[in-house]
Design a protein around this motif. Sequence first.
Motif, PDB file in Angstrom:
ATOM      1  N   LEU A 168       0.846  -1.181   0.000  1.00 15.55           N
ATOM      2  CA  LEU A 168       0.000   0.000   0.000  1.00 15.55           C
ATOM      3  C   LEU A 168       0.886   1.236   0.000  1.00 15.55           C
ATOM      4  N   PRO A 169       0.745   2.125  -0.982  1.00 19.67           N
ATOM      5  CA  PRO A 169       1.602   3.310  -1.062  1.00 19.67           C
ATOM      6  C   PRO A 169       1.177   4.398  -0.076  1.00 19.67           C
ATOM      7  N   PHE A 170       2.148   5.210   0.352  1.00 18.62           N
ATOM      8  CA  PHE A 170       1.859   6.368   1.189  1.00 18.62           C
ATOM      9  C   PHE A 170       2.956   7.409   0.975  1.00 18.62           C
ATOM     10  N   SER A 171       2.720   8.601   1.495  1.00 14.78           N
ATOM     11  CA  SER A 171       3.743   9.635   1.507  1.00 14.78           C
ATOM     12  C   SER A 171       3.573  10.461   2.774  1.00 14.78           C
ATOM     13  N   ILE A 172       4.693  10.952   3.288  1.00  6.73           N
ATOM     14  CA  ILE A 172       4.679  11.778   4.495  1.00  6.73           C
ATOM     15  C   ILE A 172       5.275  13.142   4.150  1.00  6.73           C
ATOM     16  N   HIS A 173       4.561  14.205   4.447  1.00  9.15           N
ATOM     17  CA  HIS A 173       5.070  15.552   4.241  1.00  9.15           C
ATOM     18  C   HIS A 173       5.940  15.958   5.436  1.00  9.15           C
ATOM     19  N   LEU A 174       7.133  16.419   5.145  1.00  8.22           N
ATOM     20  CA  LEU A 174       8.072  16.843   6.180  1.00  8.22           C
ATOM     21  C   LEU A 174       8.065  18.366   6.307  1.00  8.22           C
ATOM     22  N   THR A 175       8.442  18.832   7.493  1.00  3.28           N
ATOM     23  CA  THR A 175       8.464  20.267   7.753  1.00  3.28           C
ATOM     24  C   THR A 175       9.481  20.968   6.852  1.00  3.28           C
ATOM     25  N   ARG A 176       9.067  22.035   6.215  1.00  3.24           N
ATOM     26  CA  ARG A 176       9.998  22.835   5.416  1.00  3.24           C
ATOM     27  C   ARG A 176      10.831  23.702   6.358  1.00  3.24           C
ATOM     28  N   VAL A 177      12.126  23.662   6.194  1.00  2.00           N
ATOM     29  CA  VAL A 177      12.995  24.430   7.085  1.00  2.00           C
ATOM     30  C   VAL A 177      13.989  25.259   6.285  1.00  2.00           C
ATOM     31  N   ARG A 178      14.360  26.385   6.864  1.00  4.21           N
ATOM     32  CA  ARG A 178      15.426  27.227   6.346  1.00  4.21           C
ATOM     33  C   ARG A 178      16.603  27.143   7.312  1.00  4.21           C
TER      34      ARG A 178
ATOM     35  N   VAL B  56      21.115  21.702   3.602  1.00  5.98           N
ATOM     36  CA  VAL B  56      19.893  22.479   3.761  1.00  5.98           C
ATOM     37  C   VAL B  56      19.198  22.757   2.435  1.00  5.98           C
ATOM     38  N   ASP B  57      19.959  22.857   1.347  1.00  8.57           N
ATOM     39  CA  ASP B  57      19.348  23.112   0.038  1.00  8.57           C
ATOM     40  C   ASP B  57      18.830  21.842  -0.633  1.00  8.57           C
ATOM     41  N   ARG B  58      19.085  20.696  -0.010  1.00  8.53           N
ATOM     42  CA  ARG B  58      18.672  19.424  -0.613  1.00  8.53           C
ATOM     43  C   ARG B  58      17.741  18.623   0.290  1.00  8.53           C
ATOM     44  N   LEU B  59      17.273  19.232   1.349  1.00  7.63           N
ATOM     45  CA  LEU B  59      16.410  18.512   2.289  1.00  7.63           C
ATOM     46  C   LEU B  59      15.070  18.183   1.640  1.00  7.63           C
ATOM     47  N   PRO B  60      14.589  16.959   1.816  1.00  7.05           N
ATOM     48  CA  PRO B  60      13.315  16.573   1.184  1.00  7.05           C
ATOM     49  C   PRO B  60      12.128  17.221   1.871  1.00  7.05           C
ATOM     50  N   GLU B  61      11.084  17.417   1.115  1.00 11.03           N
ATOM     51  CA  GLU B  61       9.833  17.926   1.677  1.00 11.03           C
ATOM     52  C   GLU B  61       8.768  16.835   1.741  1.00 11.03           C
ATOM     53  N   GLU B  62       9.084  15.673   1.161  1.00  5.95           N
ATOM     54  CA  GLU B  62       8.143  14.562   1.162  1.00  5.95           C
ATOM     55  C   GLU B  62       8.923  13.257   1.254  1.00  5.95           C
ATOM     56  N   GLU B  63       8.344  12.304   1.947  1.00  7.34           N
ATOM     57  CA  GLU B  63       8.987  11.009   2.150  1.00  7.34           C
ATOM     58  C   GLU B  63       8.015   9.921   1.685  1.00  7.34           C
ATOM     59  N   PRO B  64       8.233   9.358   0.490  1.00  3.05           N
ATOM     60  CA  PRO B  64       7.321   8.312   0.007  1.00  3.05           C
ATOM     61  C   PRO B  64       7.667   6.957   0.614  1.00  3.05           C
ATOM     62  N   GLY B  65       6.744   6.026   0.507  1.00  2.00           N
ATOM     63  CA  GLY B  65       7.007   4.675   0.990  1.00  2.00           C
ATOM     64  C   GLY B  65       5.850   3.754   0.662  1.00  2.00           C
ATOM     65  N   THR B  66       6.016   2.503   1.047  1.00  7.14           N
ATOM     66  CA  THR B  66       4.938   1.526   0.930  1.00  7.14           C
ATOM     67  C   THR B  66       4.865   0.716   2.214  1.00  7.14           C
ATOM     68  N   ALA B  67       3.684   0.270   2.525  1.00 12.77           N
ATOM     69  CA  ALA B  67       3.464  -0.587   3.692  1.00 12.77           C
ATOM     70  C   ALA B  67       3.100  -1.985   3.211  1.00 12.77           C
ATOM     71  N   ALA B  68       3.866  -2.984   3.653  1.00 11.64           N
ATOM     72  CA  ALA B  68       3.520  -4.361   3.318  1.00 11.64           C
ATOM     73  C   ALA B  68       2.174  -4.706   3.931  1.00 11.64           C
ATOM     74  N   CYS B  69       1.366  -5.442   3.168  1.00 14.75           N
ATOM     75  CA  CYS B  69       0.023  -5.787   3.630  1.00 14.75           C
ATOM     76  C   CYS B  69      -0.309  -7.210   3.193  1.00 14.75           C
ATOM     77  N   MET B  70      -0.891  -7.982   4.070  1.00 12.40           N
ATOM     78  CA  MET B  70      -1.454  -9.271   3.675  1.00 12.40           C
ATOM     79  C   MET B  70      -2.788  -9.449   4.366  1.00 12.40           C
ATOM     80  N   VAL B  71      -3.612 -10.284   3.777  1.00 12.78           N
ATOM     81  CA  VAL B  71      -4.906 -10.634   4.363  1.00 12.78           C
ATOM     82  C   VAL B  71      -4.900 -12.150   4.519  1.00 12.78           C
ATOM     83  N   LEU B  72      -4.819 -12.611   5.753  1.00 13.84           N
ATOM     84  CA  LEU B  72      -4.741 -14.030   6.066  1.00 13.84           C
ATOM     85  C   LEU B  72      -6.026 -14.441   6.770  1.00 13.84           C
TER      86      LEU B  72
END
Length: 406
Positions: free
Chosen positions: A252-262, A299-315
Amino acid sequence: MRAGFGIAEITPPVGTELAGFGYYLERRMEGIRDPLHARAAVLEEGEVRQLIVSCELLGLSQDVADAVIRHGRACGCTDAMIVSVHTHTGPAIKYHEGCGEVSPAYVSGLAGKIQQAVDAALADRREVTGLAFGRAEVRGDWIYNRADPEGPVDRDVRGFVLERAGGRKLALMGAACHGVFLGRTHQASADFSGEIIRNLEDMDTVYLNGLCGDIDPLYTGEERMCAFGKQAADTFRTSLHPVPVSLQAGRLPFSIHLTRVRREDILRAAEEAERRAGGRDEPAARVARTWEKEMLEKVDRLPEEEPGTAACMVLGGIPVLALPFEGFTAIGLRIREGIGQPDAMVLGCAEELRGYLPTRDDIARGSYAALESTFLYKRLPAVPGEAERLAEQLIEAYQTETAGGK
């Protein structure tokens, strides 16, 4: 359906620093209370061959997790769910500033040892002759919400038992708690998860820890840990009932928004951390200043979003989701409510442990999980509300996948 179980010891050598319980403690391992293991299960039905791995560690690095996933795929596994039990009496695999030096020699051999458990599980595959699921409350004053005394606490133990032709029963089960019953011991241990497994000695058990970011033992110590382990195991046994023998799996895909910092935001955060710690030479201030240095360098290359996936099964019709965070109880409750499955297992500390993902109210409190923990994980804080948004993303993705029959 067929299922197999494998196990491999992953105890580090004496002298390895243990992870957690404060900064720069140099808490070196002096002995072994109980050996640490990687435990693997392989479940297969039709075109699905799902690998499930539990490591008796604080958490994994992405390199180690990726190596195990690649090995599983090379062996025909369609996907993998890899979690850690989050014991604080095991070694650090990925460096968390001040909370346990990484042993390169140990880490370099870790993936190979975990792969031995995977190979053993593949070799052990047997026909599944029955599948049961259990869920029940572990009664007593065992755990509490350390972030909010009035906050939710998931006291249920959940899991499966697979009957296998000509072999031992296989259990996939878990609860939700930080692995800190033993405190600042110098002995390696899987903590309470090891005690639960010991009390299920007639089964091959893979322990799957729930969302424990805000959950601790109410009282600590070896006696309390052993009693909790026994009661959790006994509660699980008596709650089992048959469910259909069926399996689905995916991501299952997701993304997390990270705090923008200077630059000035980074300087201000480190300065405030130093003030709270009581001086530049205090351990917490050292951690914050190390974070400051690394953040300023990129500081000029810090991400603003962190994508990922969550493993999922239905047993057996019961969903199991694994998130790469020290998540909070409220998020697991929301996911279960949203997908309409109160029995669902929502796990934490999957694959590379990315750190805490606190709820909006915890961020508003300015808690350890909200800010200070990001220093040792060398990350940016999540935007307030991202934990809640993660739950909604996974609910939507789960509903989409299951509606499509995947």
